[in-house]
Design an enzyme around this catalytic site. Sequence first.
Site, PDB file in Angstrom:
ATOM      1  N   LYS A 131       0.831  -1.219   0.000  1.00 41.22           N
ATOM      2  CA  LYS A 131       0.000   0.000   0.000  1.00 41.22           C
ATOM      3  C   LYS A 131       0.861   1.263   0.000  1.00 41.22           C
ATOM      4  O   LYS A 131       0.684   2.156  -0.826  1.00 41.22           O
ATOM      5  CB  LYS A 131      -0.935  -0.025   1.216  1.00 41.22           C
ATOM      6  CG  LYS A 131      -1.927  -1.183   1.192  1.00 41.22           C
ATOM      7  CD  LYS A 131      -2.798  -1.229   2.428  1.00 41.22           C
ATOM      8  CE  LYS A 131      -2.064  -1.759   3.642  1.00 41.22           C
ATOM      9  NZ  LYS A 131      -1.704  -3.184   3.542  1.00 41.22           N
ATOM     10  N   THR A 132       1.804   1.328   0.931  1.00 47.04           N
ATOM     11  CA  THR A 132       2.700   2.481   0.979  1.00 47.04           C
ATOM     12  C   THR A 132       3.621   2.503  -0.224  1.00 47.04           C
ATOM     13  O   THR A 132       3.902   3.563  -0.803  1.00 47.04           O
ATOM     14  CB  THR A 132       3.521   2.463   2.280  1.00 47.04           C
ATOM     15  OG1 THR A 132       2.633   2.587   3.399  1.00 47.04           O
ATOM     16  CG2 THR A 132       4.535   3.599   2.310  1.00 47.04           C
ATOM     17  N   THR A 133       4.101   1.326  -0.626  1.00 49.06           N
ATOM     18  CA  THR A 133       5.015   1.246  -1.766  1.00 49.06           C
ATOM     19  C   THR A 133       4.371   1.808  -3.031  1.00 49.06           C
ATOM     20  O   THR A 133       5.005   2.564  -3.778  1.00 49.06           O
ATOM     21  CB  THR A 133       5.440  -0.211  -1.999  1.00 49.06           C
ATOM     22  OG1 THR A 133       6.017  -0.729  -0.796  1.00 49.06           O
ATOM     23  CG2 THR A 133       6.446  -0.302  -3.125  1.00 49.06           C
ATOM     24  N   ARG A 154       6.654   9.961  -9.093  1.00 47.53           N
ATOM     25  CA  ARG A 154       6.181  10.569 -10.338  1.00 47.53           C
ATOM     26  C   ARG A 154       5.978  12.077 -10.171  1.00 47.53           C
ATOM     27  O   ARG A 154       6.363  12.871 -11.037  1.00 47.53           O
ATOM     28  CB  ARG A 154       4.867   9.920 -10.765  1.00 47.53           C
ATOM     29  CG  ARG A 154       5.002   8.506 -11.289  1.00 47.53           C
ATOM     30  CD  ARG A 154       3.641   7.904 -11.534  1.00 47.53           C
ATOM     31  NE  ARG A 154       3.750   6.525 -11.974  1.00 47.53           N
ATOM     32  CZ  ARG A 154       2.769   5.640 -11.877  1.00 47.53           C
ATOM     33  NH1 ARG A 154       1.612   6.010 -11.355  1.00 47.53           N
ATOM     34  NH2 ARG A 154       2.937   4.410 -12.293  1.00 47.53           N
ATOM     35  N   GLU A 189      -0.616   5.386   6.456  1.00 48.47           N
ATOM     36  CA  GLU A 189      -1.186   4.621   7.580  1.00 48.47           C
ATOM     37  C   GLU A 189      -2.283   5.362   8.331  1.00 48.47           C
ATOM     38  O   GLU A 189      -2.646   4.977   9.443  1.00 48.47           O
ATOM     39  CB  GLU A 189      -0.083   4.173   8.558  1.00 48.47           C
ATOM     40  CG  GLU A 189       0.972   3.287   7.940  1.00 48.47           C
ATOM     41  CD  GLU A 189       0.479   1.900   7.527  1.00 48.47           C
ATOM     42  OE1 GLU A 189      -0.699   1.583   7.785  1.00 48.47           O
ATOM     43  OE2 GLU A 189       1.256   1.125   6.952  1.00 48.47           O
TER      44      GLU A 189
END
Length: 210
Positions: free
Chosen positions: A52-54, A62, A141
């Site tokens: 999720k964070t990745t 980007r 998170e």
Amino acid sequence: MTSTPDRETAGLTPEQYQRKMQRRKDVQAERLAARSREKGLIIVHTGNGKGKTTAALGMVMRSLGHGYRVAIIQFIKGAWEPAEKEALSRWEDQLVFRALGEGFTWETQDRERDIQKATQAWETGLEYICNPDFHLVLLDEINIALKLGYLDVETVLKGLEQKPEDSHVILTGRGAPPTLIDAADLVTEMTLIKHPFREQGVKAQPGIEF
């Protein structure tokens, strides 16, 4: 190494295959031409799977590559010193990285302190969300803080309404509440299939988990 043809293209002659791919190209071009609108997005990455964070950090990269300003606010796991913080420090003129948690709940063992830190992180994040100089804000998170009741989801939703029209906000973490999912423009759920920690007893490793 040759690829296995799919059912739609198996058995087609080269000429038939070319015509089929041209039709697909034409359809895709029509879809793209019909979608000219731009807007700032509320993006949610949730689910029990890893990444999720990745995935959110990919969007951060980007945006930095386009020269935009970005803010990352870490909830819960801010006691860590992740390698991505070190890597992203090269964009210090464009990037703000604030780790405002003190660790996972089983480490802190102080609910009132956790609520205080989550509230502080949200208030800090809201400042960047409302700042038109920041093109992207990552609330890492925050969904965990919402799930555990450290933050009120209605308060967060009202805050998200204050963002400039052309800026984006990403909210990560498992257990995203349904009302946040309903309000979001883009929602991705990471599904856990296998994990080496659970199946093989493999510990968290540098370059993969942190």
